[in-house]
Design a protein around this motif. Structure first.
Motif, mmCIF file in Angstrom:
data_model
loop_
_atom_site.group_PDB
_atom_site.id
_atom_site.type_symbol
_atom_site.label_atom_id
_atom_site.label_comp_id
_atom_site.label_asym_id
_atom_site.label_seq_id
_atom_site.Cartn_x
_atom_site.Cartn_y
_atom_site.Cartn_z
ATOM 1 N N GLU A 279 58.534 70.181 26.035
ATOM 2 C CA GLU A 279 58.679 71.129 24.924
ATOM 3 C C GLU A 279 57.789 72.351 25.143
ATOM 4 O O GLU A 279 58.188 73.482 24.884
ATOM 5 C CB GLU A 279 58.322 70.462 23.589
ATOM 6 N N ARG A 280 56.568 72.096 25.622
ATOM 7 C CA ARG A 280 55.644 73.221 25.887
ATOM 8 C C ARG A 280 56.229 74.160 26.943
ATOM 9 O O ARG A 280 56.169 75.379 26.817
ATOM 10 C CB ARG A 280 54.300 72.696 26.397
ATOM 11 N N LEU A 281 56.790 73.563 28.003
ATOM 12 C CA LEU A 281 57.390 74.382 29.060
ATOM 13 C C LEU A 281 58.562 75.189 28.505
ATOM 14 O O LEU A 281 58.727 76.371 28.810
ATOM 15 C CB LEU A 281 57.864 73.489 30.219
ATOM 16 N N ALA A 282 59.364 74.532 27.663
ATOM 17 C CA ALA A 282 60.539 75.202 27.100
ATOM 18 C C ALA A 282 60.115 76.388 26.225
ATOM 19 O O ALA A 282 60.741 77.454 26.261
ATOM 20 C CB ALA A 282 61.363 74.203 26.290
ATOM 21 N N ILE A 283 59.019 76.208 25.475
ATOM 22 C CA ILE A 283 58.523 77.308 24.633
ATOM 23 C C ILE A 283 58.120 78.489 25.518
ATOM 24 O O ILE A 283 58.445 79.639 25.225
ATOM 25 C CB ILE A 283 57.323 76.831 23.762
#
Lengths: 420, 84
Positions: A279-283
């Motif tokens: 999720e962090r990477l996607a953000i």
């Protein structure tokens, strides 16, 4: 063919033991002491930065806290505080921008400054260096010092700043470059990676001077295609301009790593962490309008020695996402089977999820946003306003609970990556 | 021997604003007044979109971190590192 002599004036400014001196600035009881920064309530914590009195005793980056204590019983560990470092980094860059707009932020505590035009017109590089040091001390604090290298290119400027640490200024003139370059161990030179160092060391070559004395054929036999680039490097050539981060190409890869406070062999725990990191990477992908189709997940076992963070005990696998995506769910779904299939021989201390071959799709602006992407944009906006992961999926809620258990409220603040 | 304490409790603070600078003179916590002799570092951070300020201060007993919330104008004592 004789290459032209570089005629620029480049400064490399390096904050000395930055995280450690930031803590010494905040807490004067730590000044002048053997200390470092890490995870205070965990004896096996790797030290992320050590003060000079600690370094002089052989305590450095990635030494374990318990090992540091055995070397020096008076060694003290301060808790890592990214918010502090990020704010000081911003101040550091603002100070340097007063001298020249041509600034390249190399890392949280290093920057290159091209002052060629300034030195042509009125000011001496040494005068500018002294003034920069003065401003850093005045605006960031007396405990925070820097080393400055002055040279005609980035490579030599970086070597110069390493020459007199802490708190020095060193100038390398073009005609003096071999005095500084020749004695250096191969692995200490910027631009020479671990593989090249390994191959050269295996061939009995340990210093830059030894490389310079090799014939082209001998050099080619050791490192094949890289030899011409290495030849330039050991002769002190570097043609890279100081590129401001705005002019830089978008990142080609990104990764998130998480070191577990308590090592785990629970697959459920690893799934949950992988989901959060995806999720962090996607953000980050969405923030930069980027997408990716490939990535990797890797793990590190708990029983690592001093230097093993960088070498052994790592394992994992690459994955393909099938299409260009900025969805955390899709990244996680690619990680999940790797976690399931991985046989754990010991407990896991560290997990890393990364993406590479990032791209900005041309048709992005013409695409009609899907319901899912509109929802993600709205969530990103809310999280930017009220703090990261204020809205999150239910399956990573317990990760949030753990974080708040371990850290004070300040660690839940928004903390963007330091480089834009 | 050092002792480290995470606190995060509201406190009353005496602050001097002078010549564009903010200086903490002391704070009251658990009915005790702590006089501050050194203001060491001021850090600006974000809590979501709200700016907050973290003051690292000290006296001869220890080092303290105080937090000022700009949306509520509240002060908190965040942590203490006692120098015994």
């Amino acid at each position: 063919m004789q290459l032209p002599e570089p005629r620029r004036t480049i400064l490399h400014i390096d904050l000395n033991s930055f995280f450690a001196t930031a803590e010494q600035q905040a807490n004067p009881f730590l000044r002048g002491k053997s200390m470092g920064v890490g995870m205070r309530d965990y004896a096996g914590s790797a030290i992320l930065a050590a003060s000079y009195p600690a370094k002089w005793q052989g305590i450095g980056l990635s030494t374990r806290y318990n090992v540091a204590k055995s070397i020096d019983p008076d060694f003290e560990l301060a808790s890592m505080d990214p918010v502090k470092y990020y704010d000081l980094h911003n101040r550091f860059i603002a100070i340097l921008q007063q001298f020249s707009p041509q600034i390249e932020i190399y890392s949280i505590d290093e920057a290159f400054l091209d002052i060629t035009n300034l030195t042509k017109s009125r000011r001496d590089a040494w005068e500018i260096s002294f003034e920069a040091k003065h401003q850093i001390t005045r605006q960031m604090g007396a405990a925070i010092t820097c080393s400055i290298g002055i040279a005609p290119n980035k490579l030599l400027a970086k070597i110069a700043s390493d020459h007199d640490k802490p708190d020095g200024i060193t100038e390398i003139k073009w005609e003096e470059r071999f005095e500084y370059l020749d004695p250096l161990p191969i692995q200490d030179v910027w631009g020479i990676g671990r593989n090249i160092s390994y191959k050269m060391n295996k061939a009995g070559i340990h210093t830059i001077r030894q490389i310079r004395e090799l014939s082209d054929d001998a050099l080619y036999a050791i490192i094949k295609g890289y030899y011409s680039r290495l030849r330039l490097l050991v002769d002190g050539y570097n043609f890279e301009p100081v590129t401001s981060n705005r002019e830089r190409k978008p990142a080609q890869s990104m990764q998130h790593a998480h070191t577990l406070h308590n090592a785990t062999s629970s697959k459920a725990e690893l799934h949950s962490l992988a989901k959060k990191m995806s999720e962090r990477l996607a953000i980050r992908l969405r923030r930069h309008s980027q997408r990716s189709s490939k990535g990797f997940i890797s793990f590190a076992y708990a029983n690592m020695g001093k230097y093993d963070w960088n070498f052994a005990h790592w394992f994992g696998s690459n994955f393909a996402l099938g299409e260009l995506t900025d969805s955390g769910e899709k990244i996680y779904r690619a990680c999940a089977p790797i976690i399931d299939e991985t046989e754990l021989k010991q407990k896991i201390r560290r997990i890393t999820v990364g993406l590479f071959d990032l791209s900005i799709p041309d048709q992005l602006i013409l695409e009609k946003p899907s319901k899912e992407s509109s929802l993600k944009s709205a969530i990103d906006e809310i999280n930017d306003r009220f703090g990261s992961f204020k809205i999150r999926t239910a399956d990573i809620l317990h990760q949030y609970a753990k974080e708040t258990e371990l850290s004070s409220a300040k660690h839940n603040m928004r903390f963007h990556a330091c480089l834009p | 021997m050092k002792r480290y304490e995470k606190v995060h409790e509201p406190v009353n603070v005496v602050v001097v604003y002078k010549a564009g600078k903010t200086r903490i003179e002391g704070f009251k916590w658990q009915n005790e007044l702590y006089r501050i002799s050194r203001n060491n570092l001021l850090t600006k951070a974000q809590k979501g979109s709200v700016p907050i300020y973290l003051f690292s201060v000290s006296n001869d007993k220890g080092a303290y971190q105080l937090r000022f919330e700009t949306d509520t104008l509240d002060w908190f004592l965040e942590e203490i590192i006692w120098e015994d």
